[in-house]
Design an enzyme around this catalytic site. Sequence first.
Site, short mmCIF file in Angstrom:
data_model
loop_
_atom_site.label_atom_id
_atom_site.label_comp_id
_atom_site.label_asym_id
_atom_site.label_seq_id
_atom_site.Cartn_x
_atom_site.Cartn_y
_atom_site.Cartn_z
N ALA A 34 -31.76 91.02 75.29
CA ALA A 34 -30.87 91.36 74.16
C ALA A 34 -31.59 92.40 73.30
CB ALA A 34 -30.50 90.11 73.37
N HIS A 39 -37.14 96.02 69.43
CA HIS A 39 -37.87 95.85 70.70
C HIS A 39 -38.31 97.22 71.24
CE1 HIS A 39 -35.11 92.22 70.94
NE2 HIS A 39 -36.29 91.68 71.11
N SER A 187 -32.76 92.28 64.09
CA SER A 187 -32.94 90.99 64.76
C SER A 187 -31.76 90.79 65.70
CB SER A 187 -32.94 89.87 63.71
OG SER A 187 -32.68 88.63 64.32
N SER A 188 -32.01 90.13 66.83
CA SER A 188 -30.88 89.88 67.75
C SER A 188 -29.87 88.93 67.10
CB SER A 188 -31.36 89.32 69.09
OG SER A 188 -32.63 88.79 69.00
#
Length: 286
Positions: A34, A39, A187-188
């Site tokens: 995700a 990331h 944030s996911s």
Amino acid sequence: MTAPIIRSLAELRAMTRGWQMAGEKIGVVPTMGALHDGHLSLVAAAKQRADRVIVTIFVNPKQFNNPDDLKNYPRTEEEDARKLERFGVDAIWAPEGDIMYPPGFSTNVSVAGLTDVLCGAYRPGHFDGVTTVVPRLFQAVKPHLAVFGEKDYQQLVLIRRMVEDLCMGVAVVGAETVREPDGLALSSRNVHLDEDQRRQATALSRTLYAAVENAVYGAGPALDAARAVLRESDGVDLDYLEITTPDLDPLPEDPAPGTEARILIAARVGTTRLIDNLPLTIGRID
Ligand code: PAF
């Protein structure tokens, strides 16, 4: 360039052995997929420091204290692979569960103390799940360095402690949090926020920045300024707001001017639990 997605340990080892024999430096970015720009900034940090970069994608069941969270966790492998294309990643290691945890797997790695405070107090078992899977990932990839985000600051500190305590010989690199223009940390979990909650969620970073600005007057005034922001914010249900040392120990009662510290917050906006943190310097050094 599309990186190969590797699932078997034998294939991974064959690849990394060649790199090791050629004296190449291997960097790993452990993820649960995700992927978002946060990331990708970790991947960029790894690329700057290593000759070869492996991104791992493994949704680790051991770190979910809520079975529904595990079930609903987004699995977006194809899209993740596409996002990684422009970074020149050498491989994506996406093992199946039984490779990470073969039948009979019984070991639990736990970092005493650090695991139970802050988020650990709200998510029993979560950090043990993290510190149990990360050595498995390291053992598979055998990296020289690993990059983790400062966004999950407690995780980063725990992993540093574990790597040092167990002499793992992996350099742990912390990469700065990536933020939206209004300060919200990527944030996911942000995808779960509706429009109102997305606006309310900016209270977390505004709280932290208020503390950073007022830290020059001491830790107490910094926390007071942070709490004032929270009082004026609707929709934010606080779990904790704390100033600690950079190693997450309690701050001394009367810290010397110039003491480096960390402020950390966790709160729920609707049903979504969000975390954030920033470094700060307590007092003025003249
Ligand atoms: O930060 C994460 O995504 C996970 O906690 C990690 C480090 C990949 C371990 O599963």
